[in-house]
Every structure is written in C-alpha cells, then in structure tokens.
Design a protein around this motif. Structure first.
Motif, PDB file in Angstrom:
ATOM      1  N   LEU A   1      -1.992   6.116 -14.068  1.00 59.23           N
ATOM      2  CA  LEU A   1      -1.441   6.954 -13.008  1.00 59.23           C
ATOM      3  C   LEU A   1      -0.435   8.006 -13.493  1.00 59.23           C
ATOM      4  CD1 LEU A   1      -1.462   7.615 -10.023  1.00 59.23           C
ATOM      5  CD2 LEU A   1       0.238   5.811  -9.654  1.00 59.23           C
ATOM      6  N   PRO A   2       0.589   7.661 -14.287  1.00 64.62           N
ATOM      7  CA  PRO A   2       1.556   8.696 -14.679  1.00 64.62           C
ATOM      8  C   PRO A   2       1.019   9.655 -15.729  1.00 64.62           C
ATOM      9  CG  PRO A   2       2.139   6.608 -15.681  1.00 64.62           C
ATOM     10  CD  PRO A   2       0.996   6.324 -14.752  1.00 64.62           C
ATOM     11  N   PHE A   3      -0.219   9.449 -16.189  1.00 65.94           N
ATOM     12  CA  PHE A   3      -0.817  10.330 -17.195  1.00 65.94           C
ATOM     13  C   PHE A   3      -1.881  11.248 -16.592  1.00 65.94           C
ATOM     14  CE2 PHE A   3       0.625   6.405 -19.168  1.00 65.94           C
ATOM     15  CZ  PHE A   3       1.575   6.915 -20.044  1.00 65.94           C
ATOM     16  N   PHE A   4      -1.916  11.292 -15.277  1.00 66.97           N
ATOM     17  CA  PHE A   4      -2.809  12.190 -14.536  1.00 66.97           C
ATOM     18  C   PHE A   4      -2.093  13.530 -14.405  1.00 66.97           C
ATOM     19  CE2 PHE A   4      -4.982  12.852 -10.168  1.00 66.97           C
ATOM     20  CZ  PHE A   4      -6.042  13.519 -10.758  1.00 66.97           C
ATOM     21  N   LYS A   5      -1.961  14.242 -15.513  1.00 66.87           N
ATOM     22  CA  LYS A   5      -0.989  15.335 -15.618  1.00 66.87           C
ATOM     23  C   LYS A   5      -1.216  16.498 -14.656  1.00 66.87           C
ATOM     24  CE  LYS A   5       0.633  14.246 -20.239  1.00 66.87           C
ATOM     25  NZ  LYS A   5       0.842  14.716 -21.627  1.00 66.87           N
ATOM     26  N   PRO A   6      -2.454  16.942 -14.390  1.00 69.51           N
ATOM     27  CA  PRO A   6      -2.599  18.079 -13.465  1.00 69.51           C
ATOM     28  C   PRO A   6      -2.042  17.798 -12.078  1.00 69.51           C
ATOM     29  CG  PRO A   6      -4.634  17.691 -14.653  1.00 69.51           C
ATOM     30  CD  PRO A   6      -3.751  16.524 -14.925  1.00 69.51           C
ATOM     31  N   ALA A   7      -1.965  16.517 -11.724  1.00 70.98           N
ATOM     32  CA  ALA A   7      -1.417  16.165 -10.421  1.00 70.98           C
ATOM     33  C   ALA A   7       0.069  15.839 -10.511  1.00 70.98           C
ATOM     34  CB  ALA A   7      -2.180  14.983  -9.835  1.00 70.98           C
TER      35      ALA A   7
ATOM     36  N   PRO B   1       9.379   4.122 -18.934  1.00 68.36           N
ATOM     37  CA  PRO B   1      10.666   4.813 -19.069  1.00 68.36           C
ATOM     38  C   PRO B   1      11.157   5.540 -17.827  1.00 68.36           C
ATOM     39  CG  PRO B   1       8.933   6.005 -20.239  1.00 68.36           C
ATOM     40  CD  PRO B   1       8.353   4.686 -19.829  1.00 68.36           C
ATOM     41  N   VAL B   2      10.240   5.941 -16.929  1.00 65.56           N
ATOM     42  CA  VAL B   2      10.670   6.680 -15.740  1.00 65.56           C
ATOM     43  C   VAL B   2       9.995   6.090 -14.507  1.00 65.56           C
ATOM     44  CG1 VAL B   2      11.030   8.824 -17.001  1.00 65.56           C
ATOM     45  CG2 VAL B   2       8.808   8.388 -15.963  1.00 65.56           C
ATOM     46  N   THR B   3      10.569   6.360 -13.359  1.00 68.70           N
ATOM     47  CA  THR B   3       9.967   5.947 -12.102  1.00 68.70           C
ATOM     48  C   THR B   3       9.111   7.082 -11.545  1.00 68.70           C
ATOM     49  OG1 THR B   3      11.940   6.683 -10.921  1.00 68.70           O
ATOM     50  CG2 THR B   3      11.843   4.355 -11.558  1.00 68.70           C
ATOM     51  N   LEU B   4       8.165   6.730 -10.687  1.00 70.50           N
ATOM     52  CA  LEU B   4       7.252   7.734 -10.156  1.00 70.50           C
ATOM     53  C   LEU B   4       7.981   8.796  -9.335  1.00 70.50           C
ATOM     54  CD1 LEU B   4       4.157   5.600  -9.066  1.00 70.50           C
ATOM     55  CD2 LEU B   4       4.453   6.919 -11.168  1.00 70.50           C
ATOM     56  N   ASP B   5       9.098   8.448  -8.738  1.00 67.95           N
ATOM     57  CA  ASP B   5       9.764   9.408  -7.854  1.00 67.95           C
ATOM     58  C   ASP B   5      10.426  10.562  -8.607  1.00 67.95           C
ATOM     59  OD1 ASP B   5      11.915   8.052  -8.926  1.00 67.95           O
ATOM     60  OD2 ASP B   5      12.677   7.303  -7.023  1.00 67.95           O
ATOM     61  N   VAL B   6      10.496  10.487  -9.929  1.00 67.95           N
ATOM     62  CA  VAL B   6      11.051  11.613 -10.681  1.00 67.95           C
ATOM     63  C   VAL B   6       9.973  12.623 -11.067  1.00 67.95           C
ATOM     64  CG1 VAL B   6      12.830  10.091 -11.610  1.00 67.95           C
ATOM     65  CG2 VAL B   6      10.833  10.632 -13.008  1.00 67.95           C
ATOM     66  N   LEU B   7       8.720  12.287 -10.839  1.00 66.09           N
ATOM     67  CA  LEU B   7       7.639  13.213 -11.153  1.00 66.09           C
ATOM     68  C   LEU B   7       7.615  14.335 -10.125  1.00 66.09           C
ATOM     69  CD1 LEU B   7       4.867  10.606 -12.040  1.00 66.09           C
ATOM     70  CD2 LEU B   7       6.280  11.921 -13.620  1.00 66.09           C
ATOM     71  N   PRO B   8       7.195  15.533 -10.514  1.00 67.93           N
ATOM     72  CA  PRO B   8       7.221  16.668  -9.582  1.00 67.93           C
ATOM     73  C   PRO B   8       6.328  16.502  -8.356  1.00 67.93           C
ATOM     74  CG  PRO B   8       7.075  17.443 -11.839  1.00 67.93           C
ATOM     75  CD  PRO B   8       6.871  15.959 -11.892  1.00 67.93           C
ATOM     76  N   CYS B   9       5.203  15.837  -8.505  1.00 71.08           N
ATOM     77  CA  CYS B   9       4.299  15.706  -7.362  1.00 71.08           C
ATOM     78  C   CYS B   9       4.888  14.764  -6.316  1.00 71.08           C
ATOM     79  CB  CYS B   9       2.939  15.189  -7.821  1.00 71.08           C
ATOM     80  SG  CYS B   9       2.928  13.436  -8.249  1.00 71.08           S
TER      81      CYS B   9
ATOM     82  N   GLY C   1       4.225  20.210  -8.626  1.00 73.30           N
ATOM     83  CA  GLY C   1       5.072  19.907  -7.473  1.00 73.30           C
ATOM     84  C   GLY C   1       4.439  20.207  -6.140  1.00 73.30           C
ATOM     85  N   ALA C   2       3.353  20.968  -6.126  1.00 72.74           N
ATOM     86  CA  ALA C   2       2.684  21.302  -4.869  1.00 72.74           C
ATOM     87  C   ALA C   2       1.652  20.263  -4.467  1.00 72.74           C
ATOM     88  CB  ALA C   2       2.006  22.674  -4.990  1.00 72.74           C
ATOM     89  N   ARG C   3       1.370  19.307  -5.342  1.00 76.47           N
ATOM     90  CA  ARG C   3       0.311  18.330  -5.059  1.00 76.47           C
ATOM     91  C   ARG C   3       0.875  17.050  -4.465  1.00 76.47           C
ATOM     92  NH1 ARG C   3      -3.003  20.185  -9.657  1.00 76.47           N
ATOM     93  NH2 ARG C   3      -4.921  21.016  -8.743  1.00 76.47           N
ATOM     94  N   THR C   4       0.042  16.443  -3.610  1.00 75.01           N
ATOM     95  CA  THR C   4       0.356  15.129  -3.057  1.00 75.01           C
ATOM     96  C   THR C   4      -0.763  14.173  -3.429  1.00 75.01           C
ATOM     97  OG1 THR C   4       1.552  16.071  -1.180  1.00 75.01           O
ATOM     98  CG2 THR C   4       0.799  13.787  -0.966  1.00 75.01           C
ATOM     99  N   ILE C   5      -0.392  13.029  -3.987  1.00 74.14           N
ATOM    100  CA  ILE C   5      -1.349  11.964  -4.283  1.00 74.14           C
ATOM    101  C   ILE C   5      -1.217  10.909  -3.198  1.00 74.14           C
ATOM    102  CG2 ILE C   5      -2.085  10.222  -5.932  1.00 74.14           C
ATOM    103  CD1 ILE C   5      -0.911  11.913  -8.145  1.00 74.14           C
ATOM    104  N   HIS C   6      -2.276  10.718  -2.437  1.00 72.58           N
ATOM    105  CA  HIS C   6      -2.328   9.691  -1.401  1.00 72.58           C
ATOM    106  C   HIS C   6      -2.984   8.453  -2.000  1.00 72.58           C
ATOM    107  CE1 HIS C   6      -1.336  12.364   2.056  1.00 72.58           C
ATOM    108  NE2 HIS C   6      -1.857  13.286   1.269  1.00 72.58           N
ATOM    109  N   THR C   7      -2.268   7.349  -2.058  1.00 72.56           N
ATOM    110  CA  THR C   7      -2.853   6.110  -2.552  1.00 72.56           C
ATOM    111  C   THR C   7      -3.220   5.218  -1.373  1.00 72.56           C
ATOM    112  OG1 THR C   7      -0.829   4.752  -2.725  1.00 72.56           O
ATOM    113  CG2 THR C   7      -1.326   6.275  -4.562  1.00 72.56           C
ATOM    114  N   TYR C   8      -4.326   4.502  -1.537  1.00 70.92           N
ATOM    115  CA  TYR C   8      -4.819   3.583  -0.515  1.00 70.92           C
ATOM    116  C   TYR C   8      -5.063   2.235  -1.177  1.00 70.92           C
ATOM    117  CZ  TYR C   8      -5.496   7.796   2.241  1.00 70.92           C
ATOM    118  OH  TYR C   8      -5.278   8.974   2.918  1.00 70.92           O
ATOM    119  N   CYS C   9      -4.474   1.198  -0.599  1.00 74.15           N
ATOM    120  CA  CYS C   9      -4.565  -0.144  -1.159  1.00 74.15           C
ATOM    121  C   CYS C   9      -4.916  -1.117  -0.046  1.00 74.15           C
ATOM    122  CB  CYS C   9      -3.240  -0.515  -1.818  1.00 74.15           C
ATOM    123  SG  CYS C   9      -3.225  -2.150  -2.568  1.00 74.15           S
ATOM    124  N   GLY C  10      -5.975  -1.922  -0.247  1.00 72.52           N
ATOM    125  CA  GLY C  10      -6.451  -2.802   0.817  1.00 72.52           C
ATOM    126  C   GLY C  10      -6.385  -4.281   0.538  1.00 72.52           C
TER     127      GLY C  10
END
Length: 301
Positions: A87-93, A127-135, A97-106
C-alpha cells in the motif's frame, strides 16, 4: 502487453499484477509466473477497481500512472501482510495530494481497515503512518455477503470465504460477462460448497486460490488455502467457463507450475495458472501471453 485505456465501455478487463501467496519471491526460477503477492486490476471502460494491495501494487502503480483516476477503489480480500504490504509503495496515488484511495474491507464484521492499517503502518513496524502521505484515504467497512453499490451505480457482489479471520470473494458483472475472484479460501468437506457454487455460477472467468498441491495440503490443513483440483471441481460444478489459479506457493518454481498447469488442463482445458502482468479481456481470448496457454474465454450467451 499493456491494454489501451480506456477500454471499450462494455469490456471487462482483468490484469494480474501479483499472483504469488504468503511472501514475494524473486529469481530466475520464478521469471515466468512472477513473484509479487496479490494485486489485481479490473477495468470497465474507464472504471477501475483494484483487488488487494500486495507487493504487486507497486508495479501496477509504476506502469499505469497515466490511466489512474483521481478516486481509486481498493477492495481488500482481507488484511494479511501479503495483501496489504504494497500500500505505501503505490506511489502515483500516495504521492498525489489530489487523489483519494477508498479502501473496502468485508471480513471484520462491518469495521473498516482503518485501525488495522494504522497499526501496521506505524513505528516500529513501519517508519511513517499513512496519514502523513499526501493522498487522502477513505476507509469503508461492510460485511462480506452484502453487495457494494458505488456512486456511479456499479454493483459488486461479495461473499464470505473460509480463511483465518475471514476473507471476501468478489463478483463483477458487466457487459454480459461475469468475473469472480475467490481467494483466499480453504475448501470444506462438502465440496463444492452450494452457496459458493451459486455465487460463481456461469462465470466467464473464475479466479481461485490454488496454493497447495494435493500432497502438500494435508500438512497445511487449517491454513486457509486450497488446491487446483478443488478449483476445477468448483468451476465444473458452477458451470464456469474458465479457471485461473492464483495465490501460488512461494516455493513452487516455473518448472513445477508448468507441470501442474498441464495436469490441470488435462481435466479442464480452459484452466490455467495466472502469470504476473497477464491481461485478459473477459469473454475474449487471452491477451498478453507470448506462449501457451492461450485459452479461449467463451462469451456469455
């Protein structure tokens, strides 16, 4: 071979970016089938769905950055490491900062993936949390078995699968074609399961977890995976037109997998083992394989 995007509006296109299970592998013995863990790209014309965020997600992002929408729907089968570590290596997303990744878990009884991913991607494990990523991330929880309906009206049906902590299977119907993704799953004593047969009935392509050989499975019972033989039984029982085996064992080499594929095709000629970066327009012959198997996927009546 890269398919042109956007595809035809009535097309249903699947591309495998990661087909290995449990852990990534590399080396010349894995060159044909690939070594990345699960990530599948599904397109309806301009519409994109991504199944799982294994290590294959990084390669998908690097190769498809120009065709990514601003909002990306990422559907998890479940949250084990081989399905989330990319997930954190999906660099284009994640770097846009303009992109939103919607996750769905069932598989979490209605809870979203937010808390689990927050624990995974934080020190000292990462090393970092997801909330520091631009997206931006938007996490959605549901109960496997409930349909997912998106803002554009597309419906994706789901089913709960037998796997430690549960897993979610997905069914896509578009343009008269049906694609079913059934991984990670362990077959039961009464097989094929009637509810699962109904769920995948008439699929143009059934993607199934065939991690173990029949010889390996007894030592791994309860681990949540299956065999290609059980995939063939399910496909035949449900009237599926073709079968693709994924979640390949990390110790199975190209030589072994080609041998397994030959055995499988003797029982079901339209079955094959998925190869990384292989593209399929469901309902049409395979695209992107330079060598066998070339499997004709029959169009639905």
């Amino acid at each position: 071979m890269t398919l042109p995007y956007p595809a035809k509006d009535d097309s249903l296109v699947l591309r495998f970016w990661g087909v290995r299970g449990s852990t990534p592998v590399s080396g010349p013995e894995n060159a044909e089938f690939g070594g990345n863990t699960p990530c599948l790209e599904i397109r309806f014309g301009e519409r994109l769905f991504v199944i799982d965020a294994g290590s294959g997600l990084g390669a998908f992002g690097r190769n498809c950055c120009e065709s990514l929408p601003q909002d990306i729907d990422l559907l998890f089968s479940h949250l084990h490491l081989d399905h989330t570590a990319g997930l954190p290596f999906f660099k284009p997303a994640v770097l846009d900062g303009a992109r939103t990744i919607h996750t769905y878990c069932g598989n979490l009884d209605g809870a979203s993936a937010e808390d689990a991913l927050g624990r995974l991607f934080s020190p000292p494990l990462f090393p970092v949390t997801l909330d520091v990523l631009p997206c931006s991330f938007a996490h959605h929880g549901f109960r496997a078995g409930e349909p997912l309906t998106f803002a554009d009206g597309i419906r994706v049906d789901t089913i709960l699968l037998d796997h430690p902590q549960g897993s979610t299977g997905y069914r896509f119907d578009h343009g008269g074609k049906r694609l079913c993704i059934i991984s990670d799953i362990e077959h039961g004593v009464n097989w094929p399961d009637p509810d699962l047969c109904r769920f995948v009935e008439g699929a143009d392509l059934l993607v199934y977890d065939g991690m173990f050989t029949e010889g390996e499975y007894p030592c791994c019972k309860g681990w949540g995976h299956s065999t290609w033989q059980k995939g063939v039984e399910l496909a035949k029982g449900a009237g599926a037109k073709a079968l693709a085996i994924i979640h390949l064992h990390p110790c199975h080499s190209d030589v072994q997998l080609r041998s397994v594929e030959a055995e499988m095709q003797a029982e079901m000629p339209t079955a094959f083992i998925a190869r990384e970066r292989q593209s399929i327009e469901v309902g049409w012959p395979l695209v992107g394989l330079a060598e066998p198997p070339v499997v004709a996927l029959a169009r639905r009546a």
